[in-house]
Scaffold this motif. Structure first.
Motif, PDB file in Angstrom:
ATOM      1  N   VAL A   8     145.417   8.010  53.411  1.00 36.66           N
ATOM      2  CA  VAL A   8     146.551   7.273  53.975  1.00 36.66           C
ATOM      3  C   VAL A   8     147.580   8.254  54.536  1.00 36.66           C
ATOM      4  CG1 VAL A   8     148.505   5.774  53.390  1.00 36.66           C
ATOM      5  CG2 VAL A   8     146.223   5.224  52.542  1.00 36.66           C
ATOM      6  N   HIS A   9     147.798   9.360  53.844  1.00 34.51           N
ATOM      7  CA  HIS A   9     148.710  10.391  54.363  1.00 34.51           C
ATOM      8  C   HIS A   9     148.225  10.922  55.716  1.00 34.51           C
ATOM      9  CE1 HIS A   9     150.473  10.530  50.342  1.00 34.51           C
ATOM     10  NE2 HIS A   9     151.470  11.223  50.863  1.00 34.51           N
ATOM     11  N   PHE A  15     148.716   8.383  63.184  1.00 39.04           N
ATOM     12  CA  PHE A  15     149.080   7.155  63.883  1.00 39.04           C
ATOM     13  C   PHE A  15     150.585   6.874  63.895  1.00 39.04           C
ATOM     14  CE2 PHE A  15     144.645   6.274  62.534  1.00 39.04           C
ATOM     15  CZ  PHE A  15     144.088   6.213  63.804  1.00 39.04           C
ATOM     16  N   ASP A  16     151.290   7.146  62.802  1.00 37.69           N
ATOM     17  CA  ASP A  16     152.724   6.840  62.757  1.00 37.69           C
ATOM     18  C   ASP A  16     153.597   8.040  63.056  1.00 37.69           C
ATOM     19  OD1 ASP A  16     152.378   4.204  62.249  1.00 37.69           O
ATOM     20  OD2 ASP A  16     152.763   4.322  60.100  1.00 37.69           O
ATOM     21  N   ARG A  17     152.974   9.191  63.218  1.00 38.14           N
ATOM     22  CA  ARG A  17     153.700  10.416  63.555  1.00 38.14           C
ATOM     23  C   ARG A  17     154.814  10.746  62.554  1.00 38.14           C
ATOM     24  NH1 ARG A  17     150.229  11.347  67.165  1.00 38.14           N
ATOM     25  NH2 ARG A  17     150.282  10.590  69.271  1.00 38.14           N
ATOM     26  N   LEU A  18     154.527  10.560  61.258  1.00 37.58           N
ATOM     27  CA  LEU A  18     155.472  10.980  60.220  1.00 37.58           C
ATOM     28  C   LEU A  18     155.475  12.508  60.188  1.00 37.58           C
ATOM     29  CD1 LEU A  18     154.874   8.454  57.311  1.00 37.58           C
ATOM     30  CD2 LEU A  18     156.726   8.492  58.958  1.00 37.58           C
ATOM     31  N   PRO A  19     156.567  13.116  59.737  1.00 34.11           N
ATOM     32  CA  PRO A  19     156.672  14.581  59.783  1.00 34.11           C
ATOM     33  C   PRO A  19     155.559  15.278  58.998  1.00 34.11           C
ATOM     34  CG  PRO A  19     158.679  13.586  58.884  1.00 34.11           C
ATOM     35  CD  PRO A  19     157.743  12.487  59.170  1.00 34.11           C
TER      36      PRO A  19
END
Length: 183
Positions: A8-9, A15-19
Motif C-alpha cells: 500500500v505504501h 499513484f497518490d504521489r505522497l512524499p
C-alpha cells in the motif's frame, strides 16, 4: 499483513504521489516492527526492537500528522491512511501481546506447562512489574465444588459452614421450587 501494508505504501507513492522520504520512513518503521517477530509472542518489554517500535510508532504518527495538516485531504482519506499505514501493524502487535498465552490453541496441551511462568504473564502484568507495581490477586478465591449443585439447593437440611441467613434463604428457595413443581 506487513507485506500488504508495504505494498500500500508503494501504491501511495506511485499513484497518490505522497512524499517519498516520508513513505520511506514508514517502511523503515515497519521493518523495525517486524524485528519483534523473532521472539514473538514472547517479547521483552526492555528489548531494543520493542522500545524502538514504541518510539517509532509515535514518530511515524506525528510525521504524517504534520504532513496532512499542511496538505489538506478529505477526512476519510486521512483516517484510512492512518488506520492502515500507520496504526494497523503496531496495534495488531499490541493486541496479540495482551492475549492470554494459555488461550492460544496448542497442538500439545502439555506444552503450556513448559513455558516459564515469567513468560505466561500478560502484557499489563509484565508492564506493571517492570514499573515496580504489584498486581493484585483475585479478590474472590475459587474453590472446586464436588457435589451436584441442583441437589444442594433442593436439600432442606442446611450445609455445614453456611450462615443462618444463607441457610434460610436456600431452604425457602428450595421450598418455593418444590411448591411450583407440585402446582
Amino acid at each position: 499483513m506487513t507485506i500488504t501494508v508495504l505494498a500500500v505504501h508503494l501504491f501511495l507513492c506511485v499513484f497518490d504521489r505522497l512524499p517519498f522520504f516520508r513513505l520511506l520512513f514508514s517502511v523503515l518503521c515497519h521493518g523495525v516492527y517486524s524485528l519483534n517477530l523473532k521472539t514473538f509472542p514472547f517479547i521483552q518489554l526492555t528489548s531494543l526492537p520493542f522500545l524502538a517500535s514504541c518510539v517509532l510508532v509515535f514518530a511515524d504518527h506525528f510525521l504524517w500528522f504534520n504532513y496532512f495538516m499542511q496538505n489538506h485531504r478529505p477526512f476519510m482519506d486521512i483516517a484510512s491512511f492512518f488506520g492502515v499505514c500507520v496504526w494497523l501493524i503496531p496495534f495488531t502487535y499490541f493486541i496479540s501481546l495482551s492475549a492470554n498465552d494459555n488461550a492460544l490453541p496448542l497442538s500439545d496441551p502439555n506444552a503450556a506447562d513448559t513455558i516459564p511462568s515469567q513468560q505466561k504473564k500478560g502484557l499489563l502484568k509484565s508492564l506493571l512489574g517492570a514499573l515496580g507495581m504489584k498486581t493484585q490477586e483475585p479478590a474472590i478465591p475459587t474453590t472446586h465444588v464436588t457435589e451436584d449443585v441442583s441437589m444442594s439447593y433442593m436439600s432442606t437440611t442446611p450445609s455445614v459452614g453456611m450462615t443462618s441467613s444463607v441457610r434460610s434463604h436456600y431452604s425457602a428457595s428450595s421450598r418455593q421450587v418444590q411448591n411450583r413443581k407440585m402446582a
